[in-house]
Design a protein around this motif. Structure first.
Motif, short mmCIF file in Angstrom:
data_model
loop_
_atom_site.label_atom_id
_atom_site.label_comp_id
_atom_site.label_asym_id
_atom_site.label_seq_id
_atom_site.Cartn_x
_atom_site.Cartn_y
_atom_site.Cartn_z
N VAL A 226 54.53 58.33 32.44
CA VAL A 226 54.68 59.62 31.75
C VAL A 226 55.55 59.50 30.50
CG1 VAL A 226 54.35 60.95 33.87
CG2 VAL A 226 56.65 60.23 33.22
N LEU A 227 56.16 58.34 30.30
CA LEU A 227 57.07 58.18 29.18
C LEU A 227 57.09 56.71 28.79
CD1 LEU A 227 59.32 59.51 27.39
CD2 LEU A 227 60.94 58.98 29.22
N TYR A 228 57.12 56.45 27.47
CA TYR A 228 57.19 55.06 27.04
C TYR A 228 58.08 54.92 25.81
CZ TYR A 228 54.03 55.82 23.05
OH TYR A 228 53.48 56.25 21.88
N VAL A 229 58.56 53.69 25.61
CA VAL A 229 59.35 53.33 24.44
C VAL A 229 58.75 52.05 23.87
CG1 VAL A 229 61.64 52.64 23.61
CG2 VAL A 229 61.45 54.36 25.41
N PRO A 230 58.57 51.94 22.56
CA PRO A 230 58.05 50.69 21.98
C PRO A 230 58.92 49.50 22.35
CG PRO A 230 57.96 52.45 20.35
CD PRO A 230 58.75 52.98 21.51
N GLN A 231 58.28 48.40 22.71
CA GLN A 231 59.02 47.21 23.16
C GLN A 231 59.89 46.63 22.06
OE1 GLN A 231 56.51 44.25 24.96
NE2 GLN A 231 58.12 42.71 25.04
N GLN A 232 59.52 46.84 20.77
CA GLN A 232 60.31 46.25 19.70
C GLN A 232 61.59 47.00 19.40
OE1 GLN A 232 57.23 47.57 19.37
NE2 GLN A 232 56.88 48.44 17.33
N ASN A 233 61.79 48.16 20.03
CA ASN A 233 63.03 48.89 19.82
C ASN A 233 64.20 48.14 20.45
OD1 ASN A 233 61.34 50.77 18.70
ND2 ASN A 233 62.11 52.50 19.89
N PRO A 234 65.39 48.22 19.84
CA PRO A 234 66.53 47.46 20.37
C PRO A 234 66.88 47.86 21.79
CG PRO A 234 67.26 49.09 18.74
CD PRO A 234 65.76 49.02 18.66
N ASN A 235 66.94 46.86 22.67
CA ASN A 235 67.29 47.01 24.08
C ASN A 235 66.22 47.72 24.92
OD1 ASN A 235 69.64 45.54 23.97
ND2 ASN A 235 70.98 47.31 23.70
N ALA A 236 65.02 47.91 24.36
CA ALA A 236 63.95 48.50 25.17
C ALA A 236 63.62 47.63 26.37
CB ALA A 236 62.70 48.71 24.31
N VAL A 237 63.69 46.30 26.20
CA VAL A 237 63.35 45.40 27.30
C VAL A 237 64.35 45.47 28.44
CG1 VAL A 237 62.04 43.80 25.86
CG2 VAL A 237 64.51 43.49 26.12
N LEU A 238 65.50 46.12 28.23
CA LEU A 238 66.49 46.26 29.29
C LEU A 238 66.20 47.44 30.22
CD1 LEU A 238 69.83 45.82 27.27
CD2 LEU A 238 68.42 44.04 28.33
N ILE A 239 65.29 48.32 29.82
CA ILE A 239 65.10 49.57 30.56
C ILE A 239 64.70 49.35 32.01
CG2 ILE A 239 63.66 51.65 30.68
CD1 ILE A 239 63.71 51.72 27.61
N PRO A 240 63.74 48.47 32.35
CA PRO A 240 63.42 48.30 33.77
C PRO A 240 64.61 47.90 34.62
CG PRO A 240 61.70 47.33 32.41
CD PRO A 240 62.82 47.69 31.48
N ALA A 241 65.40 46.93 34.15
CA ALA A 241 66.56 46.50 34.92
C ALA A 241 67.64 47.57 34.96
CB ALA A 241 67.14 45.21 34.31
N LEU A 242 67.80 48.32 33.87
CA LEU A 242 68.81 49.38 33.83
C LEU A 242 68.46 50.49 34.81
CD1 LEU A 242 71.31 50.71 32.61
CD2 LEU A 242 69.84 51.62 30.78
N LEU A 243 67.21 50.93 34.82
CA LEU A 243 66.81 51.99 35.76
C LEU A 243 66.93 51.51 37.20
CD1 LEU A 243 63.71 53.61 34.02
CD2 LEU A 243 66.15 54.09 33.72
N SER A 244 66.58 50.25 37.43
CA SER A 244 66.71 49.71 38.78
C SER A 244 68.17 49.67 39.23
CB SER A 244 66.11 48.31 38.83
OG SER A 244 66.26 47.73 40.10
N ALA A 245 69.07 49.31 38.33
CA ALA A 245 70.49 49.24 38.67
C ALA A 245 71.04 50.62 38.99
CB ALA A 245 71.26 48.60 37.52
N LEU A 246 70.60 51.64 38.25
CA LEU A 246 71.14 52.98 38.43
C LEU A 246 70.51 53.71 39.61
CD1 LEU A 246 71.39 54.02 34.68
CD2 LEU A 246 73.30 53.60 36.26
#
Length: 248
Positions: A226-246
């Motif tokens: 339902v929501l996305y962020v372009p992979q080239q944005n700074p720190n976008a690649v951290l989102i899966p691990a960040l959401l998992s941690a929280l």
């Protein structure tokens, strides 16, 4: 990297991929709910003298054993990276000093006599995003290096030596009651996430994956992201691990 084992996936799935001692396999851990990405062959690069003198000490977090460094020439410029940092030409950063990362594969359209192809991009830097120090490597086919091999090794080093710290720092701010902007388009806050006119509570988020040049956030019970962020944005690649941690 000669020993078989689970290593951070260089293709950005957020999972671990099995290295059989010679090449990447299709095995991922944990298994995603979509087909695995294609694998590529590995070619050896000899280790080069360290270019990071003056950039600080070793990172305190551990990476996988025998993590393979990079020593290659890309577009006539020397590229070197290991567990301490990355250097490309005159630009160099130690992993403990990196504040944002981005990497993605961009498709090159045919035109003006140019054949279609792929451009592999890796960036790491410090804020401000526009104007701060950064290392940017753009690799294309047709040179003296295998693009996906070099790009994949840069990602492995980044995932082992910088991303755990960055995720922990962002998660710490949220747990302290702050809202943080991640990837120039997503706000992560104590109650959940919001972006692009969509707001999700932690209970309604099932996770996030990197695929097709975007980081997709999935809602529990919904078959589609339902929501996305372009992979080239700074720190976008951290989102899966960040959401998992929280959410954990």
């Amino acid at each position: 990297m000669s020993q078989p084992g689970w290593y951070p996936d260089p293709y950005g799935t957020g999972s671990l991929r099995w290295w059989d001692g010679r090449t990447w396999t299709d095995r991922l851990n944990p298994e995603p709910d979509r087909p695995p990405r294609p694998r590529t062959s590995e070619q050896g690069y000899r280790q080069q003298p360290d270019p990071y003198a003056g950039y600080g000490g070793q990172p305190s977090w551990g990476g996988p054993p025998a993590l393979q460094g990079v020593a290659a020439t890309v577009h006539g410029v020397r590229l070197e990276a290991d567990e301490r940092g990355v250097a490309y030409g005159q630009a160099a950063l130690a992993w403990p000093h990196v504040e944002w990362v981005a990497y993605w594969a961009a498709q090159i359209a045919a035109g003006s006599g140019q054949a279609p192809g792929t451009r592999w991009i890796f960036q790491a830097g410090r804020y401000p995003f526009y104007g701060g120090p950064r290392v940017e490597v753009v690799i294309e086919a047709g040179g003296t290096v295998e693009p996906e091999t070099v790009w994949g090794r840069l990602i492995q080093l980044c995932q082992a030596c910088a991303e755990p710290r960055l995720v922990a720092e962002l998660a710490g701010h949220v747990r302290a009651g702050e809202s943080v902007d991640v990837a120039q388009g997503l706000t992560v806050h104590p109650g959940g996430v919001r972006g692009d006119r969509v707001s999700l509570s932690w209970a309604s988020i099932s996770g996030a994956v990197v695929d097709g040049g975007r980081v997709w956030i999935r809602q529990a019970g919904s078959p589609s992201p339902v929501l996305y962020v372009p992979q080239q944005n700074p720190n976008a690649v951290l989102i899966p691990a960040l959401l998992s941690a929280l959410k954990g």
